[in-house]
Design an enzyme around this catalytic site. Structure first.
Site, PDB file in Angstrom:
ATOM      1  N   CYS A 120       0.835  -1.204   0.000  1.00  0.00           N
ATOM      2  CA  CYS A 120       0.000   0.000   0.000  1.00  0.00           C
ATOM      3  C   CYS A 120       0.872   1.258   0.000  1.00  0.00           C
ATOM      4  O   CYS A 120       1.516   1.557  -0.996  1.00  0.00           O
ATOM      5  CB  CYS A 120      -0.981  -0.037   1.172  1.00  0.00           C
ATOM      6  SG  CYS A 120      -2.380   1.102   0.963  1.00  0.00           S
ATOM      7  N   HIS A 214      -3.564  -4.971   0.765  1.00  0.00           N
ATOM      8  CA  HIS A 214      -3.041  -5.405   2.062  1.00  0.00           C
ATOM      9  C   HIS A 214      -3.080  -6.936   2.154  1.00  0.00           C
ATOM     10  O   HIS A 214      -4.044  -7.513   2.658  1.00  0.00           O
ATOM     11  CB  HIS A 214      -3.855  -4.787   3.202  1.00  0.00           C
ATOM     12  CG  HIS A 214      -3.563  -3.336   3.422  1.00  0.00           C
ATOM     13  ND1 HIS A 214      -2.569  -2.902   4.275  1.00  0.00           N
ATOM     14  CD2 HIS A 214      -4.108  -2.228   2.861  1.00  0.00           C
ATOM     15  CE1 HIS A 214      -2.520  -1.577   4.247  1.00  0.00           C
ATOM     16  NE2 HIS A 214      -3.451  -1.145   3.394  1.00  0.00           N
ATOM     17  N   GLU A 216      -1.621  -8.850   4.138  1.00  0.00           N
ATOM     18  CA  GLU A 216      -1.634  -9.333   5.526  1.00  0.00           C
ATOM     19  C   GLU A 216      -3.051  -9.545   6.044  1.00  0.00           C
ATOM     20  O   GLU A 216      -3.262 -10.331   6.992  1.00  0.00           O
ATOM     21  CB  GLU A 216      -0.876  -8.370   6.442  1.00  0.00           C
ATOM     22  CG  GLU A 216      -1.573  -7.060   6.770  1.00  0.00           C
ATOM     23  CD  GLU A 216      -1.334  -5.965   5.734  1.00  0.00           C
ATOM     24  OE1 GLU A 216      -1.653  -4.795   6.034  1.00  0.00           O
ATOM     25  OE2 GLU A 216      -0.843  -6.272   4.624  1.00  0.00           O
TER      26      GLU A 216
END
Length: 242
Positions: A120, A214, A216
């Protein structure tokens, strides 16, 4: 003796507060750390020291002497003046020290051929560090990439496609995105609205991938997203002394 875990340096993010602390904090998303650790890396968070928004690449290189790889995570917006633009009223959490440190980290990682993953804001930092610019507010063009998941189209015969496939579903939270690409960068994935979602850098033979989303968020349950962290750690493992 087994080889040590590859050390993945992650610049901290400044935060006005944190629930366990009384004052301003430096934070890193827990899921980022968990994703790096699950991939076999040792995440090490470093203090973004750049007084008055100034720090040299040489100073940062000295601080990162121990790094086997680098992860530039998400965070607030990048100061518009760094890419020759007038600030948008929608900009938030802009911090000159954070920007200067992150840009120096990106340049050091590229110069030293350190494996580098941008997430990002981290991807936007690399783009700006290489002379590119950003679209400051996608909402001006009717775009919404905050709190959404959506599929993307990945270019074939790229590292991005090798890791996550042709049409993965991603988790997004951003209101800015890459505009003009930085020197040497090429887009390898796009959203349906044309937003660049992934970039690679052909001249960085130490391994670089930048993603606008993202990974994660879903890496614990999505092998395609976990593969991004594994690829970073595996590239960094080649730098670990035998």
């Amino acid at each position: 003796m087994p080889l040590r875990r590859p050390i993945i340096v992650i610049p901290a993010r400044f935060s006005a507060s944190a629930s366990a602390l009384r004052y301003g904090a430096e934070v890193t998303a827990r899921r980022v750390l968990e994703s790096v650790y699950a991939a076999g890396g040792e995440p090490v968070v470093v203090h973004p020291h750049a007084p008055s928004g100034r720090i040299s690449a040489a100073e940062v290189a000295d601080r990162l002497w121990f790094a086997d790889g680098v992860l530039l995570p998400g965070g607030g917006d990048i100061a518009a003046h760094l890419y020759g633009a007038t600030p948008s009223p929608s900009a938030y959490d802009v911090d000159d020290d954070q920007d200067a440190f992150d840009i120096a980290v990106a340049r050091v990682a590229i110069e030293r051929r350190l494996p580098l993953l941008g997430i990002c804001r981290g991807t936007q930092i690399v783009n700006v560090a290489l002379g590119g610019n950003l679209i400051q507010d996608m909402a001006d063009a009717g775009g919404n990439h905050r709190h959404v998941t959506h599929p993307i189209a990945v270019a074939p015969d790229t590292l991005t496609a090798e890791l996550i496939g042709a049409t993965p579903t991603i988790s997004c939270y951003h209101h800015q995105c890459i505009g003009l690409l930085g020197n040497g960068l090429r887009p390898t994935a796009h959203a349906a609205d044309g937003v660049i979602e992934a970039v690679e850098l052909d001249t960085h033979d130490g391994w670089y991938l930048g993603v606008q989303w993202h990974p994660e968020d879903t890496a614990a349950d999505d092998p395609a997203q976990a593969a991004l962290f594994s690829a970073l750690v595996n590239a960094a493992r080649e730098r670990v002394p035998a």
